[in-house]
Design a protein around this motif. Structure first.
Motif, PDB file in Angstrom:
ATOM      1  N   ILE A 183       0.850  -1.205   0.000  1.00 63.41           N
ATOM      2  CA  ILE A 183       0.000   0.000   0.000  1.00 63.41           C
ATOM      3  C   ILE A 183       0.883   1.252   0.000  1.00 63.41           C
ATOM      4  CG2 ILE A 183      -1.636   1.339   1.394  1.00 63.41           C
ATOM      5  CD1 ILE A 183      -2.835  -1.390   2.295  1.00 63.41           C
ATOM      6  N   ILE A 184       1.942   1.235   0.845  1.00 64.12           N
ATOM      7  CA  ILE A 184       2.848   2.390   0.901  1.00 64.12           C
ATOM      8  C   ILE A 184       3.498   2.598  -0.480  1.00 64.12           C
ATOM      9  CG2 ILE A 184       4.934   3.344   1.982  1.00 64.12           C
ATOM     10  CD1 ILE A 184       4.203   1.609   4.473  1.00 64.12           C
ATOM     11  N   THR A 185       3.936   1.512  -1.074  1.00 62.94           N
ATOM     12  CA  THR A 185       4.571   1.602  -2.399  1.00 62.94           C
ATOM     13  C   THR A 185       3.606   2.199  -3.428  1.00 62.94           C
ATOM     14  OG1 THR A 185       5.801  -0.405  -1.854  1.00 62.94           O
ATOM     15  CG2 THR A 185       5.809   0.256  -4.156  1.00 62.94           C
ATOM     16  N   TYR A 241       1.860   9.260  -6.137  1.00 62.29           N
ATOM     17  CA  TYR A 241       2.324  10.643  -6.035  1.00 62.29           C
ATOM     18  C   TYR A 241       3.589  10.896  -6.867  1.00 62.29           C
ATOM     19  CZ  TYR A 241      -1.202  11.780  -2.598  1.00 62.29           C
ATOM     20  OH  TYR A 241      -2.409  12.014  -1.996  1.00 62.29           O
ATOM     21  N   GLY A 242       3.872  10.015  -7.786  1.00 62.53           N
ATOM     22  CA  GLY A 242       4.898  10.302  -8.780  1.00 62.53           C
ATOM     23  C   GLY A 242       6.273   9.721  -8.509  1.00 62.53           C
ATOM     24  N   ALA A 243       6.432   8.885  -7.464  1.00 59.51           N
ATOM     25  CA  ALA A 243       7.747   8.292  -7.196  1.00 59.51           C
ATOM     26  C   ALA A 243       8.028   7.179  -8.208  1.00 59.51           C
ATOM     27  CB  ALA A 243       7.788   7.731  -5.790  1.00 59.51           C
ATOM     28  N   ALA A 298       9.926   4.454  -4.612  1.00 59.58           N
ATOM     29  CA  ALA A 298       8.788   3.947  -3.838  1.00 59.58           C
ATOM     30  C   ALA A 298       9.248   2.809  -2.923  1.00 59.58           C
ATOM     31  CB  ALA A 298       7.692   3.456  -4.780  1.00 59.58           C
ATOM     32  N   GLY A 299      10.140   1.962  -3.431  1.00 60.52           N
ATOM     33  CA  GLY A 299      10.668   0.859  -2.625  1.00 60.52           C
ATOM     34  C   GLY A 299      11.456   1.379  -1.433  1.00 60.52           C
ATOM     35  N   THR A 300      12.251   2.416  -1.687  1.00 62.19           N
ATOM     36  CA  THR A 300      13.047   3.003  -0.602  1.00 62.19           C
ATOM     37  C   THR A 300      12.138   3.610   0.465  1.00 62.19           C
ATOM     38  OG1 THR A 300      14.719   3.543  -2.244  1.00 62.19           O
ATOM     39  CG2 THR A 300      14.938   4.590  -0.091  1.00 62.19           C
ATOM     40  N   TYR A 301      11.116   4.370   0.020  1.00 61.13           N
ATOM     41  CA  TYR A 301      10.178   4.963   0.990  1.00 61.13           C
ATOM     42  C   TYR A 301       9.531   3.866   1.828  1.00 61.13           C
ATOM     43  CZ  TYR A 301      10.413   9.350  -1.691  1.00 61.13           C
ATOM     44  OH  TYR A 301      10.829  10.473  -2.304  1.00 61.13           O
ATOM     45  N   THR A 302       9.132   2.797   1.165  1.00 53.43           N
ATOM     46  CA  THR A 302       8.449   1.702   1.862  1.00 53.43           C
ATOM     47  C   THR A 302       9.352   1.098   2.942  1.00 53.43           C
ATOM     48  OG1 THR A 302       7.290   1.189  -0.180  1.00 53.43           O
ATOM     49  CG2 THR A 302       7.233  -0.487   1.528  1.00 53.43           C
ATOM     50  N   SER A 303      10.605   0.806   2.560  1.00 57.07           N
ATOM     51  CA  SER A 303      11.544   0.215   3.526  1.00 57.07           C
ATOM     52  C   SER A 303      11.740   1.146   4.720  1.00 57.07           C
ATOM     53  CB  SER A 303      12.906  -0.033   2.866  1.00 57.07           C
ATOM     54  OG  SER A 303      12.751  -0.855   1.750  1.00 57.07           O
TER      55      SER A 303
END
Lengths: 147, 340
Positions: A43-45, A51-53, A58-63
């Motif tokens: 869901i985070i990904t 939002y354009g990542a 997106a993977g980095t944000y999720t981790s």
């Protein structure tokens, strides 16, 4: 009085007397909790991508989000409760790795920032890091040669 | 003077009286079936201290003082304090006894420590080397987990054979005098190692040592199991109890009717999720200082064989593949005096 019991005989006796872990029940709980953690990650990904990542970003944000969240939950004493319920379900995802680093940090802080926290922070995660890196290197070399 | 009898026992010839006991336990133990027998139930397992280790020492210190106080003695009147715990270098005891200014023997017998300490106190008194002594043992769930297993906040599952380290301290003031109950004999255990390597199954590691010590006690004193109202082992738990009864049956003794295990008594395993039972130095120490002493004093029971059991291992020895060596020390405690 009979003959002295051998270690092998005793070992058989112990096996009979010792109850086994409820593997099926534990597997089901691990599957559900592990699945939920991974779904949250997805869901985070998806949100990050919405939002354009890029997929990497997106993977980095999720981790990062999962690791920080698990670390906070560990500090609040909640992750250990989750782990008791879920077993491998909360150990295997990246949140389990976060828990395995945060929990020694909390425990060994009393022995000081250097010899306590600093020296022992990877007491649980250390082997994963060492052999993880080692395996990556080997796979990298194989990939380089074959690729 | 004590008489050495049989293979590994001693019979005492003085009235070695247990004049008082004190027990302090943590919150979980305070919610267990034995709660009404404990002197102090802690509301905070950290006791306002900075670390689990300091908390354990504080528990030991406060509880030793309480036991001495209950005997109407002052620390200056105590000739020896003999205590131990599970922490490296017995630091739980060291810093617990530090402020008392009493000559100190620190002992390590893992969870059998209370039996070892009581045996040594009895020997000191019977040999004329001391009049007033204190035996004690402590353990703390959190300091034990930290040293032997994992950090407290790590999310892991415990196996069904695992035991739960008791938080607390049990102490007994042992003097020469005419107040029941008395320590009338001891059987010092041998190290028995049947090759168990699973640190999560300590009941199995200790059961052969307990069986050996109890068998030897019955042989040396030429007694039948029903001589004792209870044969009380320290922390074998459910798994260890089953093994002990089987092992003794094979040696020709049936103790199923009067066997009791402190590890089983101290927690309600269904309600408190303690798996195979309680363990740790404090397990047998607080059960003796609490329930057993209460019942002996009021003559609800009159003779017990108190057998604290210990798994002699270190995290290092386990990691190096060593098996877990077991030990158990028998202390005969009776209301009948030895001499008039």
């Amino acid at each position: 009085m009979g003959k002295e019991m051998t270690k092998e005989q005793y070992s058989k006796m112990v096996e009979k007397a010792s109850p086994n872990s409820p593997i099926v029940k534990n597997c089901i709980k691990a599957f559900i909790v592990g699945g939920i953690i991974c779904t949250i990650g997805q869901i985070i990904t998806n949100i990050a991508k919405f939002y354009g990542a890029s997929i990497e970003e997106a993977g980095t944000y999720t981790s990062v989000i999962l690791v920080v969240a698990a670390s906070i939950l560990t500090g609040l004493g909640l992750y250990s409760k989750l782990g008791k319920f879920a077993g491998a379900g909360s150990i295997v995802p990246i949140t389990g790795f976060s828990n395995s680093v945060t929990s020694p940090a909390i425990e060994f802080k009393k022995e000081g920032m250097i010899l306590g926290l600093g020296a022992k922070i990877f007491i649980v995660a250390g082997p994963v890091i060492l052999y993880g890196v080692l395996t990556s290197v080997i796979v990298g070399i194989v990939y380089y040669i074959l690729g | 003077m004590a008489k050495h009898i049989g293979k590994q026992s001693m019979r005492f010839e003085k009235n070695i009286s247990i004049v008082s006991t004190a027990s302090t336990v943590g919150t979980k133990e305070g919610e267990g079936p034995l709660r009404e027998y404990f002197d102090v139930i802690l509301q905070d397992n950290l006791l306002g201290q900075e670390s689990w280790e300091k908390a354990e020492s504080k528990i030991a210190s406060d509880n030793l003082k309480l036991a001495i106080n209950k005997a109407n003695l002052s620390p200056q009147q105590i000739d020896y304090v003999v205590t131990g715990d599970l922490l490296n270098q017995c630091c739980g005891s060291t810093f617990g006894v530090r402020g008392l200014k009493i000559p100190f023997f620190g002992v390590f017998g893992a969870c059998s420590t209370m039996g070892e300490a009581m045996s040594l106190c009895a020997i000191l008194i019977d040999g004329g080397g001391a009049k007033n002594t204190v035996a004690g043992a402590s353990s703390h769930f959190c300091s034990a987990e930290k040293q032997f297993r994992f950090p407290m906040d790590l999310g892991t599952q415990r196996t069904p054979t695992a035991t739960w380290t008791v938080t607390g301290d049990g102490a007994a003031v042992i003097t020469e005098g005419n107040d029941h109950p008395y320590i009338t004999g001891i059987t010092t255990g041998k190290i028995v190692d049947m090759g168990i390597t699973d640190a999560n199954n300590m009941g199995a590691a200790m059961a052969p040592a307990a069986a050996d010590a109890i068998y030897q006690n019955l042989q040396d004193f030429n007694r039948k199991p029903d001589y004792y109202d209870y044969i009380v082992t320290g922390d074998l738990g459910y798994v260890g109890k089953e093994l002990l009864l089987k092992l003794l049956k094979e040696k020709g003794y049936d103790i199923s009717k009067n066997h009791m295990d402190c590890g089983i008594e101290i927690f309600d395993r269904d309600r408190q999720d303690t798996h195979s039972g309680g363990s740790g130095c404090a397990c047998s120490a607080v059960t003796f200082a609490g329930m057993l002493y209460y019942k002996l004093r009021r003559r609800i029971i009159n003779r017990i064989l108190f057998v604290p059991t210990g798994a002699l291992m270190s995290p290092t020895s386990v990691q190096q593949g060593e098996s877990i060596a077991g030990i158990a020390h028998c202390v005969v405690i009776e209301n009948q005096e030895v001499c008039q």
